[in-house]
Write an enzyme that holds these catalytic residues in place. Structure first.
Site, PDB file in Angstrom:
ATOM      1  N   SER A   1       0.892  -1.362  -0.121  1.00  0.00           N
ATOM      2  CA  SER A   1      -0.007   0.197  -0.218  1.00  0.00           C
ATOM      3  C   SER A   1       0.749   1.125  -0.025  1.00  0.00           C
ATOM      4  CB  SER A   1      -0.824  -0.150   1.199  1.00  0.00           C
ATOM      5  OG  SER A   1      -1.742  -0.878   0.976  1.00  0.00           O
TER       6      SER A   1
ATOM      7  N   LYS B   1       0.373   3.492  -2.916  1.00  0.00           N
ATOM      8  CA  LYS B   1      -0.837   4.410  -3.088  1.00  0.00           C
ATOM      9  C   LYS B   1      -0.695   5.844  -3.040  1.00  0.00           C
ATOM     10  CE  LYS B   1      -3.635   0.747  -0.952  1.00  0.00           C
ATOM     11  NZ  LYS B   1      -4.483   0.332   0.243  1.00  0.00           N
TER      12      LYS B   1
ATOM     13  N   TYR C   1      -3.764  -3.116 -10.336  1.00  0.00           N
ATOM     14  CA  TYR C   1      -3.597  -2.783  -9.074  1.00  0.00           C
ATOM     15  C   TYR C   1      -2.816  -3.998  -8.088  1.00  0.00           C
ATOM     16  CZ  TYR C   1      -5.168  -1.867  -4.085  1.00  0.00           C
ATOM     17  OH  TYR C   1      -4.994  -1.661  -2.664  1.00  0.00           O
TER      18      TYR C   1
ATOM     19  N   TYR D   1      -4.029   3.245   7.824  1.00  0.00           N
ATOM     20  CA  TYR D   1      -5.265   2.228   8.109  1.00  0.00           C
ATOM     21  C   TYR D   1      -6.221   2.873   9.011  1.00  0.00           C
ATOM     22  CZ  TYR D   1      -2.402  -0.913   5.469  1.00  0.00           C
ATOM     23  OH  TYR D   1      -1.429  -1.120   4.445  1.00  0.00           O
TER      24      TYR D   1
ATOM     25  N   VAL E   1       1.117  -3.375   4.020  1.00  0.00           N
ATOM     26  CA  VAL E   1       1.200  -4.773   4.878  1.00  0.00           C
ATOM     27  C   VAL E   1       2.384  -5.575   4.736  1.00  0.00           C
ATOM     28  CG1 VAL E   1      -1.192  -4.936   5.115  1.00  0.00           C
ATOM     29  CG2 VAL E   1      -0.263  -5.927   3.014  1.00  0.00           C
TER      30      VAL E   1
END
Length: 321
Positions: A81, A84, A206, A257, A275
Site C-alpha cells: 500500500s 498508493k 492494482y 489504516y 502490509v
C-alpha cells in the site's frame, strides 16, 4: 508525466553511526530490537506470510539526496500500500482536483477493505488509501496513462536512482488468487459509475502496482518530492506546493489504516504503511524516512516500524507539531 531518466545515484550515501542522522539510527536500531518478536507478517497473502519478522531496516533521505541507513535498509521488500502515495501524486499531477469527484479525503475508522462503509456512501470511498479509494486512483491513472503500474515503477526508479526496482509476478499472482474482497469493492463501485476500466483490467493493474519491491533507501529517496514541496530531484515539478501539502495531509490523517490517530499521536508525521511491513514518513523541508519490519499489529502496521518512527521524532524533535 513525461518519461524521465533515472537520477544519478547519490555519492552521499552514509552508513549509520556517521553524519547528521547516523547516531540516531544506531540508537533506534538497538532500542527497537526486542519489538521485532512482536506482531506477525501478513497472512492473507501467502507469500508475505513467509517474511522473517526479525528483519529491520531504516533509511533517512535529505532533500539533497544524502541517505543514512541502518540494518536491512538496502534489502528490497514488498511495498504493497505504500505505492498508493505515488499513484495519488501522479493523478494529482495529471488532472488536479478532478480526482476528488470520485474519492473523499476523510479518515475511515474502518478496516482498509471494508465493504460496509462503501455501501453506506454510495460507492464513493472515504479516502485514497483504503483499498476502495486506491482502486479509484489506480483506475484513473490507468485511464490517464494506459499503464498505471508502469508509471509508478518509473517514478520509483527515476527518483531512487535504482533501475532494478520492479514488479514481483509471484506476489501479484498470489494477491490475485486471494483478491475476492478487492474484486467485490471494484464491482460495487463500478455499479455506481465510479470505475471506468473493466474490473479485471483494473485489478490486474492494482495487484501489479502493489507487487513492486523496493528498499528503505529506494523509498526514502523516491518520496523526497513530498519534503521538497512537490519538486523532483532534478528540479522539475511534479506537484504544486499546495498539492504536496494535500498529499502529506491525507497521509497524516489516513495513511495508517484505522490507526491514523494513534500514529499521529505517537509519531507526529505524515506516513503511509503497507502490509509488507514498510512505512514511509515525511518531515516537510527536512527529510523523508522509510522503515521496514514485517511483524504487523492487528491493524496492519509494522510494530517495530511505528516504534522506530516514534523514537526518531522523540530523539530528533522533528515533527509537524
Amino acid at each position: 508525466m513525461p518519461d524521465r531518466p533515472c537520477r544519478v545515484p547519490s555519492d552521499t550515501v552514509t552508513a549509520a553511526g556517521t553524519g547528521r542522522f547516523g547516531t540516531v539510527l544506531d540508537r533506534i536500531e538497538r532500542e527497537t530490537a526486542t519489538l521485532r518478536a512482536c506482531g506477525s507478517p501478513a497472512d492473507y497473502i501467502p507469500l508475505l506470510a513467509d517474511a522473517d519478522p526479525r528483519r529491520f531496516g531504516m533509511a533517512v533521505a535529505e532533500p539533497d539526496g544524502t541517505v543514512y541507513g541502518v540494518g536491512d535498509w538496502r534489502t528490497p521488500f514488498s511495498t504493497q500500500s505504500i505505492t498508493k502515495v505515488f499513484a495519488l501524486a501522479l493523478v494529482l499531477s495529471l488532472e488536479g482536483e478532478r480526482i476528488w469527484r470520485g474519492v473523499g479525503r476523510e479518515p475511515s475508522g474502518n478496516p482498509f477493505n471494508s465493504l460496509v462503509q462503501l455501501e453506506y456512501e454510495n460507492g464513493v470511498p472515504r479516502n485514497p488509501f483504503i483499498n476502495a479509494g486506491a482502486l479509484v486512483i489506480t483506475d484513473r491513472l490507468q485511464t490517464l496513462t494506459g499503464n498505471a503500474a508502469g508509471r509508478i515503477r518509473e517514478l520509483l526508479r527515476a527518483e531512487s536512482g535504482n533501475p532494478a526496482i520492479d514488479f514481483t509476478p509471484a506476489i501479484a499472482a498470489s494477491e490475485a488468487a486471494h483478491g475476492d474482497r478487492n474484486a467485490a469493492l471494484a464491482h460495487f463501485m463500478a455499479s455506481y459509475g465510479n470505475i471506468a476500466n473493466p474490473v479485471p483490467d483494473l485489478l490486474a493493474a492494482y495487484f501489479q502496482q502493489c507487487s513492486i519491491e523496493a528498499s528503505c533507501a529506494d523509498l526514502a529517496l523516491a518520496a523526497g518530492f513530498l519534503a521538497r514541496r512537490g519538486v523532483w530531484t532534478d528540479g522539475s515539478v511534479l506537484l504544486t506546493p499546495s498539492q504536496a501539502k494535500q498529499v502529506n495531509a491525507i497521509m497524516l490523517t489516513c495513511g495508517t489504516y484505522d490507526a491514523a490517530g494513534d500514529f499521529a499521536y505517537r509519531v507526529g508525521l505524515p506516513g503511509k504503511s503497507g502490509v509488507g511491513g514498510g512505512i514511509i514518513a515525511v518531515v516537510p523541508g527536512v527529510c523523508t524516512l522509510c522503515v521496514w519490519s514485517p511483524g504487523l499489529d492487528p491493524r496492519g502496521n509494522s510494530v517495530a516500524g511505528v516504534a522506530a518512527l516514534d523514537r526518531f521524532t522523540t530523539l530528533t524533535g522533528l515533527s509537524v507539531f
